[in-house]
Motif scaffolding. Structure first.
Motif, mmCIF file in Angstrom:
data_model
loop_
_atom_site.group_PDB
_atom_site.id
_atom_site.type_symbol
_atom_site.label_atom_id
_atom_site.label_comp_id
_atom_site.label_asym_id
_atom_site.label_seq_id
_atom_site.Cartn_x
_atom_site.Cartn_y
_atom_site.Cartn_z
ATOM 1 N N GLU A 78 0.851 -1.184 0.000
ATOM 2 C CA GLU A 78 0.000 0.000 0.000
ATOM 3 C C GLU A 78 0.887 1.234 0.000
ATOM 4 O O GLU A 78 1.916 1.270 0.671
ATOM 5 N N ILE A 79 0.463 2.242 -0.776
ATOM 6 C CA ILE A 79 1.224 3.468 -0.879
ATOM 7 C C ILE A 79 0.273 4.649 -0.691
ATOM 8 O O ILE A 79 -0.881 4.598 -1.107
ATOM 9 N N PHE A 80 0.786 5.685 -0.027
ATOM 10 C CA PHE A 80 0.009 6.899 0.213
ATOM 11 C C PHE A 80 0.737 8.064 -0.455
ATOM 12 O O PHE A 80 1.917 8.289 -0.197
ATOM 13 N N LEU A 81 0.013 8.779 -1.302
ATOM 14 C CA LEU A 81 0.570 9.911 -2.042
ATOM 15 C C LEU A 81 -0.206 11.178 -1.707
ATOM 16 O O LEU A 81 -1.414 11.123 -1.459
ATOM 17 N N PRO A 82 0.488 12.334 -1.742
ATOM 18 C CA PRO A 82 -0.211 13.594 -1.500
ATOM 19 C C PRO A 82 -1.031 13.978 -2.732
ATOM 20 O O PRO A 82 -0.547 13.923 -3.854
ATOM 21 N N GLY A 83 -2.277 14.343 -2.517
ATOM 22 C CA GLY A 83 -3.145 14.729 -3.626
ATOM 23 C C GLY A 83 -3.144 16.225 -3.851
ATOM 24 O O GLY A 83 -2.453 16.976 -3.180
ATOM 25 N N VAL A 84 -3.935 16.638 -4.811
ATOM 26 C CA VAL A 84 -4.115 18.043 -5.191
ATOM 27 C C VAL A 84 -2.763 18.650 -5.566
ATOM 28 O O VAL A 84 -2.354 19.665 -5.040
ATOM 29 N N GLY A 85 -2.108 18.010 -6.499
ATOM 30 C CA GLY A 85 -0.788 18.487 -6.902
ATOM 31 C C GLY A 85 -0.739 18.885 -8.354
ATOM 32 O O GLY A 85 -1.755 19.167 -8.977
ATOM 33 N N ASP A 86 0.473 18.865 -8.889
ATOM 34 C CA ASP A 86 0.722 19.369 -10.230
ATOM 35 C C ASP A 86 1.017 18.290 -11.265
ATOM 36 O O ASP A 86 1.136 18.596 -12.444
ATOM 37 N N ILE A 87 1.184 17.041 -10.842
ATOM 38 C CA ILE A 87 1.492 15.974 -11.790
ATOM 39 C C ILE A 87 0.489 14.836 -11.617
ATOM 40 O O ILE A 87 -0.103 14.667 -10.554
ATOM 41 N N SER A 88 0.339 14.060 -12.681
ATOM 42 C CA SER A 88 -0.525 12.879 -12.647
ATOM 43 C C SER A 88 0.321 11.645 -12.370
ATOM 44 O O SER A 88 1.519 11.617 -12.666
ATOM 45 N N ILE A 89 -0.325 10.625 -11.855
ATOM 46 C CA ILE A 89 0.365 9.349 -11.672
ATOM 47 C C ILE A 89 0.470 8.699 -13.046
ATOM 48 O O ILE A 89 -0.542 8.513 -13.727
ATOM 49 N N PRO A 90 1.677 8.354 -13.482
ATOM 50 C CA PRO A 90 1.846 7.767 -14.813
ATOM 51 C C PRO A 90 1.126 6.420 -14.940
ATOM 52 O O PRO A 90 1.040 5.651 -13.976
ATOM 53 N N ALA A 91 0.653 6.145 -16.143
ATOM 54 C CA ALA A 91 -0.061 4.892 -16.410
ATOM 55 C C ALA A 91 0.814 3.678 -16.111
ATOM 56 O O ALA A 91 0.326 2.682 -15.571
ATOM 57 N N PHE A 92 2.121 3.745 -16.444
ATOM 58 C CA PHE A 92 2.990 2.594 -16.188
ATOM 59 C C PHE A 92 3.068 2.271 -14.703
ATOM 60 O O PHE A 92 3.162 1.101 -14.328
ATOM 61 N N PHE A 93 3.002 3.297 -13.838
ATOM 62 C CA PHE A 93 3.051 3.055 -12.399
ATOM 63 C C PHE A 93 1.736 2.429 -11.925
ATOM 64 O O PHE A 93 1.748 1.471 -11.152
ATOM 65 N N LYS A 94 0.626 2.957 -12.395
ATOM 66 C CA LYS A 94 -0.677 2.379 -12.039
ATOM 67 C C LYS A 94 -0.750 0.921 -12.488
ATOM 68 O O LYS A 94 -1.214 0.057 -11.734
ATOM 69 N N ASP A 95 -0.299 0.650 -13.712
ATOM 70 C CA ASP A 95 -0.309 -0.725 -14.233
ATOM 71 C C ASP A 95 0.561 -1.642 -13.384
ATOM 72 O O ASP A 95 0.169 -2.763 -13.053
ATOM 73 N N TRP A 96 1.759 -1.158 -13.024
ATOM 74 C CA TRP A 96 2.655 -1.968 -12.199
ATOM 75 C C TRP A 96 2.007 -2.267 -10.849
ATOM 76 O O TRP A 96 2.065 -3.403 -10.369
ATOM 77 N N CYS A 97 1.387 -1.259 -10.247
ATOM 78 C CA CYS A 97 0.727 -1.461 -8.958
ATOM 79 C C CYS A 97 -0.408 -2.470 -9.078
ATOM 80 O O CYS A 97 -0.559 -3.352 -8.223
ATOM 81 N N ASP A 98 -1.198 -2.379 -10.145
ATOM 82 C CA ASP A 98 -2.280 -3.342 -10.363
ATOM 83 C C ASP A 98 -1.740 -4.764 -10.475
ATOM 84 O O ASP A 98 -2.267 -5.686 -9.856
ATOM 85 N N LYS A 99 -0.682 -4.934 -11.248
ATOM 86 C CA LYS A 99 -0.098 -6.268 -11.465
ATOM 87 C C LYS A 99 0.536 -6.836 -10.206
ATOM 88 O O LYS A 99 0.643 -8.040 -10.049
ATOM 89 N N ASN A 100 0.972 -5.960 -9.298
ATOM 90 C CA ASN A 100 1.675 -6.404 -8.098
ATOM 91 C C ASN A 100 0.852 -6.233 -6.825
ATOM 92 O O ASN A 100 1.397 -6.315 -5.724
ATOM 93 N N ASP A 101 -0.446 -6.021 -6.985
ATOM 94 C CA ASP A 101 -1.372 -5.887 -5.850
ATOM 95 C C ASP A 101 -0.941 -4.819 -4.854
ATOM 96 O O ASP A 101 -1.000 -5.023 -3.639
ATOM 97 N N VAL A 102 -0.487 -3.689 -5.362
ATOM 98 C CA VAL A 102 -0.125 -2.548 -4.520
ATOM 99 C C VAL A 102 -1.241 -1.514 -4.643
ATOM 100 O O VAL A 102 -1.550 -1.052 -5.736
ATOM 101 N N LYS A 103 -1.843 -1.201 -3.525
ATOM 102 C CA LYS A 103 -2.954 -0.249 -3.512
ATOM 103 C C LYS A 103 -2.409 1.175 -3.419
ATOM 104 O O LYS A 103 -1.558 1.472 -2.585
#
Length: 119
Positions: A78-103
């Protein structure tokens, strides 16, 4: 509007509830922290430091690639990120998290109470 750092309050609350910092040399610092309680570990990102004088996209991608490497060295699911910022979470990171069961959790002032009693 000014950005409020709610992550620091979240980190303090976690430590009050028995979470301990784990140091991974070369990966953790004041902005990136791994916390552990029992057999559970999480990654908390307080801020993402990027040089605004040059293109931020390659820097953001590098940050998230390094974050993947950090998560692979530990057992965090599980990872916690600060919201309301200036950058988006890249698709490759979201995909990696999905494949590795990281919320991925994004903390904002609006949803802070949802995580206030996080265990």
């Amino acid at each position: 509007m000014l950005q409020i750092n709610i992550i620091r309050g979240f980190l303090n609350r976690l430590r009050d509830r028995g979470w301990k910092n784990i140091n991974l040399r070369g990966y953790t610092n004041n902005d990136i922290q791994i916390l552990k309680r029992g057999d559970k570990s999480i990654v908390v990102i307080e801020s993402i430091t990027i040089d605004p004088s040059v293109d931020i996209n390659p820097q953001a991608e590098e940050f998230f690639r390094n974050l993947i490497e950090l998560i692979e060295h530990g057992t965090a699911k599980e990872i916690f990120l600060p919201g309301v910022g200036d950058i988006s979470i890249p698709a490759f990171f979201k995909d990696w998290c999905d494949k590795n069961d990281v919320k991925i959790n994004i903390l904002t002032l609006n949803n802070f109470q949802d995580f206030y009693n996080y265990n």
